[in-house]
Scaffold this active site. Structure first.
Site, PDB file in Angstrom:
ATOM      1  N   HIS A 117      39.200 -59.292   3.432  1.00  0.00           N
ATOM      2  CA  HIS A 117      40.593 -59.996   3.302  1.00  0.00           C
ATOM      3  C   HIS A 117      41.657 -59.210   3.808  1.00  0.00           C
ATOM      4  O   HIS A 117      42.500 -59.334   3.455  1.00  0.00           O
ATOM      5  CB  HIS A 117      40.614 -60.062   1.709  1.00  0.00           C
ATOM      6  N   GLU A 149      35.404 -52.943  -3.721  1.00  0.00           N
ATOM      7  CA  GLU A 149      35.963 -54.641  -3.670  1.00  0.00           C
ATOM      8  C   GLU A 149      34.783 -55.437  -3.555  1.00  0.00           C
ATOM      9  O   GLU A 149      34.735 -56.362  -4.146  1.00  0.00           O
ATOM     10  CB  GLU A 149      36.788 -54.670  -2.485  1.00  0.00           C
ATOM     11  N   HIS A 178      35.402 -49.234   3.027  1.00  0.00           N
ATOM     12  CA  HIS A 178      36.604 -48.872   3.842  1.00  0.00           C
ATOM     13  C   HIS A 178      37.292 -47.974   2.602  1.00  0.00           C
ATOM     14  O   HIS A 178      36.986 -48.024   1.166  1.00  0.00           O
ATOM     15  CB  HIS A 178      37.607 -49.931   3.982  1.00  0.00           C
ATOM     16  N   HIS A 214      46.568 -56.815  -5.395  1.00  0.00           N
ATOM     17  CA  HIS A 214      46.917 -55.474  -4.783  1.00  0.00           C
ATOM     18  C   HIS A 214      48.170 -55.022  -5.504  1.00  0.00           C
ATOM     19  O   HIS A 214      49.131 -54.837  -4.641  1.00  0.00           O
ATOM     20  CB  HIS A 214      46.833 -55.405  -3.576  1.00  0.00           C
TER      21      HIS A 214
HETATM   22  C1  DHB Z   1      43.518 -52.620   4.161  1.00  0.00           C
HETATM   23  C2  DHB Z   1      42.413 -52.936   3.679  1.00  0.00           C
HETATM   24  C3  DHB Z   1      42.586 -53.637   2.289  1.00  0.00           C
HETATM   25  O1  DHB Z   1      41.385 -54.263   1.612  1.00  0.00           O
HETATM   26  C4  DHB Z   1      43.768 -53.742   1.746  1.00  0.00           C
HETATM   27  O2  DHB Z   1      43.913 -54.378   0.601  1.00  0.00           O
HETATM   28  C5  DHB Z   1      44.755 -53.130   2.410  1.00  0.00           C
HETATM   29  C6  DHB Z   1      44.615 -52.644   3.643  1.00  0.00           C
HETATM   30  C7  DHB Z   1      43.336 -52.002   5.811  1.00  0.00           C
HETATM   31  O3  DHB Z   1      42.261 -51.861   6.107  1.00  0.00           O
HETATM   32  O4  DHB Z   1      44.282 -51.498   6.158  1.00  0.00           O
HETATM   33 FE    FE Z   2      41.944 -54.922  -0.329  1.00  0.00          FE
END
Ligand code: DHB
Ligand code: FE
Length: 288
Positions: free
Chosen positions: A12, A244, A197, A59
């Site tokens: 997302h 996530e 991530h 978020h």
């Molecule tokens: C990023 C990824 C995310 O899942 C998020 O909620 C906010 C930022 C990113 O890769 O920058």
């Molecule tokens: Fe996210």
């Protein structure tokens, strides 16, 4: 009666929403990513659901640190887009399905999962980016998403977060709930977020292709093994925000094979690195 016919899994990343909204999809950085969703947009048209049950995480847009529901089901008639970072995306409001959502809340709570019922909330990139990827861009005012959406928010932002096993079991309960709804509805369940991530600390920028592809393999063929992955392994291997991915297990637990039925058919699988700070993963499974 209502039935879950398919599940969709997708990242997302908010920058994907910005790339769509700012007309950057054909730029060399973004083009390979959006190419991976061409199939998906056509698949959505060919397999139009009546309702999407969309598992995502907020978020700190709708829920601040003042109150943190672990699992929250949206029972409202509609939801307005809102966001941190780039601000609210220029996308249509999200129309809900209060009747089915209330039925699922009743059934799932009676199956011993404590859901928070939310009658009013805004929805952020966690929900709107997957909708844009699967349904394409819509005019924010004259356009509309192709069907009602039930937002289901999971806390993966503030510790403690739910385990993958609990999420998988919750998916099974959601399946039972949907199948006990009288109206003939074709329901898709989506699990969103991920893949590996980490946005903060010394390991910021972490991406783990091996972990992600193993996770996709397990999700396809051995979801019970994916559900057994302990929380600490996500953090170690997929990074702090890789957690996530537990949301994908809610959607996977709602598929027929998790209740002893036939294995699903893989309609599409896609993986791409990088998009902003993340690895993008995407899977579409159809119930046979
Ligand atoms: C990023 C990824 C995310 O899942 C998020 O909620 C906010 C930022 C990113 O890769 O920058
Ligand atoms: Fe996210």
């Amino acid at each position: 009666m209502a039935r879950i016919t398919a599940s969709v899994y997708t990242s997302h990343v908010p920058a994907i929403g910005a790339a769509l909204d700012l007309g950057k999809t054909t730029e060399p950085y973004w083009q390979p990513l959006f190419k991976g969703y061409e199939f998906s947009k056509q698949w959505m048209k060919d397999n139009q659901p009546d309702v999407v049950f969309l598992v995502y995480n907020d978020h700190a847009t709708a829920f601040s640190l003042d109150f943190i529901p672990t699992f929250a089901i949206g029972t409202a008639a509609e939801y307005q887009p809102a966001d941190e970072g780039w601000g609210p995306r220029p996308v249509p409001k999200v129309v809900g399905h209060p009747d089915l959502a209330s039925h699922i809340a009743q059934s799932v709570i009676q199956q011993d999962f404590d859901l928070t019922i939310v009658n009013k909330m805004d929805v952020d990139h966690g929900l709107t980016v997957p909708l844009s990827l699967m349904c394409g861009q819509q005019d924010p005012v004259k356009g509309a998403w192709p069907c009602p959406v039930i937002p289901f928010a999971v806390n993966v932002v503030q510790y403690p977060v739910p385990s993958g096993q609990r999420c998988y079991n919750l998916g099974k309960a959601i399946r039972k709930a949907v199948e006990s709804y009288d109206e003939d509805l074709n329901v898709h369940i989506w699990g969103t977020g991920g893949m590996s991530h980490q946005l903060q600390g010394p390991r910021a920028g972490l991406i783990n292709k091996d972990f992600d592809n193993r996770f996709l393999d397990l999700l396809e063929k051995d979801p019970a093994a994916a559900a057994a992955i302990p929380h600490i392994n996500y953090v170690r291997e997929a990074g702090s925000e890789g957690i996530e991915l537990v949301m994908w297990l809610i959607a996977r637990g709602a598929m027929a094979d998790a209740a002893g039925g036939p294995a699903p058919k893989v309609a599409h699988r896609f993986y791409h690195v990088p998009a902003s700070n993340t690895a993008v993963g995407h899977l579409i499974l159809e119930n046979n």
